[in-house]
Design a protein around this motif. Structure first.
Motif, PDB file in Angstrom:
ATOM      1  N   ILE A 168      45.688  48.820  28.277  1.00  0.00           N
ATOM      2  CA  ILE A 168      46.106  47.788  29.232  1.00  0.00           C
ATOM      3  C   ILE A 168      46.105  48.348  30.655  1.00  0.00           C
ATOM      4  N   ILE A 169      46.649  49.535  30.824  1.00  0.00           N
ATOM      5  CA  ILE A 169      46.723  50.146  32.164  1.00  0.00           C
ATOM      6  C   ILE A 169      45.331  50.453  32.701  1.00  0.00           C
ATOM      7  N   LEU A 170      44.455  50.979  31.859  1.00  0.00           N
ATOM      8  CA  LEU A 170      43.092  51.275  32.305  1.00  0.00           C
ATOM      9  C   LEU A 170      42.329  50.000  32.696  1.00  0.00           C
ATOM     10  N   MET A 171      42.511  48.952  31.903  1.00  0.00           N
ATOM     11  CA  MET A 171      41.833  47.695  32.232  1.00  0.00           C
ATOM     12  C   MET A 171      42.391  47.099  33.514  1.00  0.00           C
ATOM     13  N   TYR A 172      43.703  47.207  33.706  1.00  0.00           N
ATOM     14  CA  TYR A 172      44.277  46.689  34.945  1.00  0.00           C
ATOM     15  C   TYR A 172      43.836  47.517  36.149  1.00  0.00           C
ATOM     16  N   ALA A 173      43.735  48.819  35.962  1.00  0.00           N
ATOM     17  CA  ALA A 173      43.244  49.677  37.042  1.00  0.00           C
ATOM     18  C   ALA A 173      41.807  49.311  37.417  1.00  0.00           C
ATOM     19  N   ALA A 174      40.990  49.052  36.413  1.00  0.00           N
ATOM     20  CA  ALA A 174      39.616  48.626  36.690  1.00  0.00           C
ATOM     21  C   ALA A 174      39.590  47.275  37.401  1.00  0.00           C
ATOM     22  N   GLN A 175      40.458  46.365  36.958  1.00  0.00           N
ATOM     23  CA  GLN A 175      40.502  45.032  37.566  1.00  0.00           C
ATOM     24  C   GLN A 175      40.907  45.089  39.034  1.00  0.00           C
ATOM     25  N   THR A 176      41.842  45.946  39.363  1.00  0.00           N
ATOM     26  CA  THR A 176      42.370  45.957  40.723  1.00  0.00           C
ATOM     27  C   THR A 176      41.676  46.941  41.654  1.00  0.00           C
ATOM     28  N   SER A 177      40.988  47.930  41.110  1.00  0.00           N
ATOM     29  CA  SER A 177      40.396  48.930  41.998  1.00  0.00           C
ATOM     30  C   SER A 177      38.874  48.897  42.047  1.00  0.00           C
ATOM     31  N   LEU A 178      38.218  48.688  40.933  1.00  0.00           N
ATOM     32  CA  LEU A 178      36.760  48.740  40.896  1.00  0.00           C
ATOM     33  C   LEU A 178      36.093  47.370  40.988  1.00  0.00           C
ATOM     34  N   LEU A 179      36.587  46.433  40.211  1.00  0.00           N
ATOM     35  CA  LEU A 179      35.913  45.137  40.106  1.00  0.00           C
ATOM     36  C   LEU A 179      35.970  44.271  41.360  1.00  0.00           C
ATOM     37  N   PRO A 180      36.944  44.444  42.258  1.00  0.00           N
ATOM     38  CA  PRO A 180      36.878  43.662  43.499  1.00  0.00           C
ATOM     39  C   PRO A 180      35.632  43.953  44.345  1.00  0.00           C
ATOM     40  N   TYR A 181      35.017  45.099  44.125  1.00  0.00           N
ATOM     41  CA  TYR A 181      33.792  45.424  44.865  1.00  0.00           C
ATOM     42  C   TYR A 181      32.621  44.535  44.480  1.00  0.00           C
ATOM     43  N   ILE A 182      32.660  43.962  43.284  1.00  0.00           N
ATOM     44  CA  ILE A 182      31.603  43.033  42.893  1.00  0.00           C
ATOM     45  C   ILE A 182      32.089  41.585  42.978  1.00  0.00           C
ATOM     46  N   GLY A 183      33.233  41.395  43.586  1.00  0.00           N
ATOM     47  CA  GLY A 183      33.805  40.055  43.718  1.00  0.00           C
ATOM     48  C   GLY A 183      33.036  39.203  44.711  1.00  0.00           C
ATOM     49  N   TYR A 184      33.314  37.922  44.647  1.00  0.00           N
ATOM     50  CA  TYR A 184      32.686  36.946  45.540  1.00  0.00           C
ATOM     51  C   TYR A 184      33.796  36.155  46.221  1.00  0.00           C
ATOM     52  N   GLN A 210      50.740  41.845  36.097  1.00  0.00           N
ATOM     53  CA  GLN A 210      50.071  41.113  37.167  1.00  0.00           C
ATOM     54  C   GLN A 210      51.070  40.627  38.215  1.00  0.00           C
ATOM     55  N   ASP A 211      52.178  40.055  37.775  1.00  0.00           N
ATOM     56  CA  ASP A 211      53.153  39.516  38.721  1.00  0.00           C
ATOM     57  C   ASP A 211      53.853  40.601  39.527  1.00  0.00           C
ATOM     58  N   GLY A 240      36.543  37.095  47.448  1.00  0.00           N
ATOM     59  CA  GLY A 240      37.860  37.485  46.984  1.00  0.00           C
ATOM     60  C   GLY A 240      38.151  37.159  45.534  1.00  0.00           C
ATOM     61  N   VAL A 241      37.198  36.610  44.807  1.00  0.00           N
ATOM     62  CA  VAL A 241      37.372  36.265  43.401  1.00  0.00           C
ATOM     63  C   VAL A 241      36.566  37.258  42.570  1.00  0.00           C
ATOM     64  N   SER A 242      37.227  37.856  41.598  1.00  0.00           N
ATOM     65  CA  SER A 242      36.518  38.738  40.664  1.00  0.00           C
ATOM     66  C   SER A 242      37.040  38.480  39.258  1.00  0.00           C
ATOM     67  N   VAL A 243      36.547  39.237  38.326  1.00  0.00           N
ATOM     68  CA  VAL A 243      36.905  39.024  36.922  1.00  0.00           C
ATOM     69  C   VAL A 243      38.394  39.291  36.714  1.00  0.00           C
ATOM     70  N   ASN A 244      38.990  38.518  35.827  1.00  0.00           N
ATOM     71  CA  ASN A 244      40.392  38.671  35.460  1.00  0.00           C
ATOM     72  C   ASN A 244      40.433  39.299  34.065  1.00  0.00           C
ATOM     73  N   LEU A 245      40.440  40.629  34.038  1.00  0.00           N
ATOM     74  CA  LEU A 245      40.431  41.335  32.757  1.00  0.00           C
ATOM     75  C   LEU A 245      41.711  41.106  31.963  1.00  0.00           C
ATOM     76  N   MET A 246      42.816  40.885  32.659  1.00  0.00           N
ATOM     77  CA  MET A 246      44.076  40.662  31.946  1.00  0.00           C
ATOM     78  C   MET A 246      44.027  39.357  31.156  1.00  0.00           C
ATOM     79  N   LEU A 247      43.391  38.355  31.715  1.00  0.00           N
ATOM     80  CA  LEU A 247      43.228  37.085  31.000  1.00  0.00           C
ATOM     81  C   LEU A 247      42.309  37.268  29.795  1.00  0.00           C
ATOM     82  N   LEU A 248      41.201  37.966  29.991  1.00  0.00           N
ATOM     83  CA  LEU A 248      40.284  38.213  28.882  1.00  0.00           C
ATOM     84  C   LEU A 248      40.938  39.063  27.789  1.00  0.00           C
TER      85      LEU A 248
END
Length: 166
Positions: free
Chosen positions: A13-29, A64-65, A31-39
């Motif tokens: 969970i922590i690794l996926m959240y770290a990826a969601q908040t640190s790496l994946l925003p770089y491929i965002g559009y 997330q909150d 300000g919207v990027s993938v929500n790994l926590m939802l998936l």
């Protein structure tokens, strides 16, 4: 469940959240990027059922909150509802089937969008739903579909691993 399995899930969970908040925003559009926590919540619900889906929604929602600084409880509430909803279908699908989680990603993203947007509307925000659908929901759906197979495969394989070593 043994403590080593709980610890392994916590690390995932922590690794996926770290990826969601640190790496994946770089491929965002916009300000919207993938929500790994939802998936992660949806896939856990499919693999483990209603209770685990709600529990994963609670855990990922709290994470997330706490870290986003938005209204506390919006993510918790929406993830728990979504985890419970998809968990109801866990006994009706084959766990190893990867197509259903991909097809459910747009529904989960849409549910999340409308729950959070409705909550914000109820507390007094003026919301232009059509504009938000175009600028937030549509890119979110595309990202969720693109990453859903990978996340579900990861959760399914992690579940098999934890059953062998738990």
């Amino acid at each position: 469940m043994k403590w080593n399995i709980i610890f392994a899930w916590a690390i995932l969970i922590i690794l996926m959240y770290a990826a969601q908040t640190s790496l994946l925003p770089y491929i965002g559009y916009n300000g919207v990027s993938v929500n790994l926590m939802l998936l992660l919540t949806v896939s856990t619900a499919f693999v483990h059922g209603y209770r685990h889906g709600v529990l994963m929604g609670l855990i990922t929602g709290i994470l997330q909150d706490f870290t986003t600084g938005s209204y506390f409880g919006c993510s918790i509430f929406s993830y728990m509802l979504i985890g419970g909803f998809f968990g109801k279908f866990s006994d009706r699908i084959f766990k190893e089937q990867l197509l259903f989680p991909v097809l459910s990603a747009p529904l989960a993203a849409t549910m999340y969008f409308f729950i959070v947007t409705s909550l914000l509307f109820l507390i007094g925000y003026k919301i232009d739903f059509l504009q938000m659908i175009q600028t937030i929901l549509q890119p979110l759906i595309l990202y969720q579909v693109a990453f859903s197979w990978l996340v579900h495969k990861l959760v399914y394989d992690f579940d098999k691993f934890s059953k062998r070593h738990g």
